[in-house]
Design a protein around this motif. Structure first.
Motif, PDB file in Angstrom:
ATOM      1  N   SER A  87     105.232  36.365  72.180  1.00  0.00           N
ATOM      2  CA  SER A  87     106.445  35.566  72.062  1.00  0.00           C
ATOM      3  C   SER A  87     107.145  35.800  70.735  1.00  0.00           C
ATOM      4  CB  SER A  87     106.089  34.081  72.218  1.00  0.00           C
ATOM      5  OG  SER A  87     107.208  33.266  71.965  1.00  0.00           O
ATOM      6  N   LEU A  88     106.383  35.807  69.649  1.00  0.00           N
ATOM      7  CA  LEU A  88     106.953  35.995  68.317  1.00  0.00           C
ATOM      8  C   LEU A  88     107.579  37.368  68.175  1.00  0.00           C
ATOM      9  CD1 LEU A  88     107.355  35.150  65.368  1.00  0.00           C
ATOM     10  CD2 LEU A  88     105.031  35.985  64.896  1.00  0.00           C
ATOM     11  N   PHE A  89     106.902  38.388  68.663  1.00  0.00           N
ATOM     12  CA  PHE A  89     107.416  39.751  68.520  1.00  0.00           C
ATOM     13  C   PHE A  89     108.709  39.920  69.319  1.00  0.00           C
ATOM     14  CE2 PHE A  89     107.622  44.337  68.833  1.00  0.00           C
ATOM     15  CZ  PHE A  89     107.168  44.742  67.585  1.00  0.00           C
ATOM     16  N   LYS A  90     108.733  39.388  70.533  1.00  0.00           N
ATOM     17  CA  LYS A  90     109.931  39.470  71.365  1.00  0.00           C
ATOM     18  C   LYS A  90     111.103  38.738  70.713  1.00  0.00           C
ATOM     19  CE  LYS A  90     112.374  40.049  75.199  1.00  0.00           C
ATOM     20  NZ  LYS A  90     112.858  41.347  75.692  1.00  0.00           N
ATOM     21  N   LYS A  91     110.846  37.565  70.178  1.00  0.00           N
ATOM     22  CA  LYS A  91     111.892  36.769  69.536  1.00  0.00           C
ATOM     23  C   LYS A  91     112.418  37.460  68.286  1.00  0.00           C
ATOM     24  CE  LYS A  91     112.721  32.214  67.457  1.00  0.00           C
ATOM     25  NZ  LYS A  91     112.102  30.900  67.115  1.00  0.00           N
ATOM     26  N   SER A  92     111.538  38.115  67.540  1.00  0.00           N
ATOM     27  CA  SER A  92     111.912  38.724  66.267  1.00  0.00           C
ATOM     28  C   SER A  92     112.593  40.069  66.413  1.00  0.00           C
ATOM     29  CB  SER A  92     110.665  38.886  65.386  1.00  0.00           C
ATOM     30  OG  SER A  92     110.056  37.645  65.128  1.00  0.00           O
ATOM     31  N   THR A  93     112.197  40.844  67.432  1.00  0.00           N
ATOM     32  CA  THR A  93     112.679  42.224  67.531  1.00  0.00           C
ATOM     33  C   THR A  93     113.530  42.506  68.763  1.00  0.00           C
ATOM     34  OG1 THR A  93     110.774  43.045  68.793  1.00  0.00           O
ATOM     35  CG2 THR A  93     110.546  42.957  66.391  1.00  0.00           C
ATOM     36  N   GLY A  94     113.495  41.613  69.749  1.00  0.00           N
ATOM     37  CA  GLY A  94     114.194  41.893  70.998  1.00  0.00           C
ATOM     38  C   GLY A  94     113.416  42.809  71.912  1.00  0.00           C
ATOM     39  N   MET A  95     112.215  43.223  71.486  1.00  0.00           N
ATOM     40  CA  MET A  95     111.367  44.108  72.284  1.00  0.00           C
ATOM     41  C   MET A  95     110.047  43.418  72.591  1.00  0.00           C
ATOM     42  SD  MET A  95     111.659  47.746  70.256  1.00  0.00           S
ATOM     43  CE  MET A  95     111.462  46.958  68.655  1.00  0.00           C
ATOM     44  N   THR A  96     109.430  43.819  73.688  1.00  0.00           N
ATOM     45  CA  THR A  96     108.056  43.394  73.925  1.00  0.00           C
ATOM     46  C   THR A  96     107.139  44.277  73.093  1.00  0.00           C
ATOM     47  OG1 THR A  96     107.681  44.939  75.761  1.00  0.00           O
ATOM     48  CG2 THR A  96     108.664  42.782  76.301  1.00  0.00           C
TER      49      THR A  96
END
Length: 289
Positions: free
Chosen positions: A219-228
């Motif tokens: 969740s954090l990575f997706k929110k921060s980068t727009g990528m999974t």
């Protein structure tokens, strides 16, 4: 008139070294086709002018302008003036997430926007040259100093007028407060992925490197980068693969395996999604030169 030299991706260059922070101050080269890499790129135009084709927009910059964009999306410098000189750096994500930028700006950059500012002066000309010299000096203390000064300079962008392309607003940025702990966690994940992307890794391994729960990590990575997380791992593999494909006699199956893909079909699917062509077509386009 002699033909202009052109840029060629290489495994020892930005495409194949996702952990390396590279600085430059030189004459840019025309790119015959888009490339991509797993770093955020900053370009300061010292002299002349350049033209970029980004994933979903085009942009022209002239002397005194500076831009910042995510290199993970295909981009291409397709034209430039004969006198063009540019300076800048390729910032691994771990450094990018050290930047105290408004959260909305960071998100826009990671999802394809380009930040442009002309709020520069003679000190930028001098500093970019010095940072490049320090970074290449072989002196670790000088290199670290150059990185820290560059990051502070980029953070100063938020205090001056800038624009995001594509976008409508021009001026000072807004956004939620900078979350240092979240950025540290993303940085730890990025470090682990960059060191291990050629191996079989998953969200459990990646989350463990940041000492957080796998679901929170995703969740954090997706929110921060727009990528999974999986998309980012594939991006590093594809960045490395494009460099290998430029080698004479490159074998697509071997490149797929050496780049960390478990099968040729997975490699072809991921490569075509990012590059808009198959690995074989990409290799032939490079060999045609």
């Amino acid at each position: 008139m002699p033909e202009r030299p052109f840029y060629q991706p290489g495994a020892s260059g930005v495409e194949g070294l996702p952990l390396a922070l590279q600085m430059f101050h030189n004459h840019p080269l025309v790119m015959l086709k888009p490339h991509w890499h797993a770093q955020v790129e900053v370009n300061f135009i010292v002299r002349g002018s350049v033209h970029y084709r980004m994933a979903e927009h085009e942009i022209a910059l002239s002397a005194g302008e500076m831009c910042l964009f995510w290199g993970g999306l295909p981009h291409q410098m397709d034209d430039l003036s004969d006198d063009a000189i540019y300076a800048g750096a390729h910032l691994p994500l771990v450094h990018f997430f050290r930047l105290h930028l408004p959260a909305d700006v960071r998100h826009r950059l990671m999802t394809g926007a380009t930040l442009v500012t002309n709020a520069t002066d003679q000190s930028d000309n001098d500093n970019f040259r010095r940072w490049n010299e320090y970074a290449r000096s072989g002196d670790a203390a000088k290199a670290e100093h150059a990185v820290n000064e560059l990051l502070l300079r980029l953070e100063r962008v938020r205090f001056d007028p800038y624009r995001l392309v594509p976008g409508t607003a021009s001026g000072h940025g807004a956004g939620s407060a900078f979350d240092q702990q979240s950025s540290r966690n993303v940085g730890r994940m990025c470090d682990f992925i960059a060191e291990n992307f050629l191996y079989d890794i998953d969200c459990v391994n990646i989350a463990a490197a940041a000492d957080i729960h796998p679901k929170y990590a995703m969740s954090l990575f997706k929110k921060s980068t727009g990528m999974t997380l999986n998309e980012y791992v594939n991006l590093l593999r594809l960045s490395y693969a494009q460099a290998l494909l430029m080698h004479e006699g490159a074998n697509v199956l071997k490149v797929a395996m050496d780049s960390g893909f478990g099968s040729l079909s997975a490699f072809n699917k991921s490569f075509r999604k990012l590059a808009g062509m198959s690995p074989s077509d990409f290799r032939r386009a490079g060999a045609a030169r």
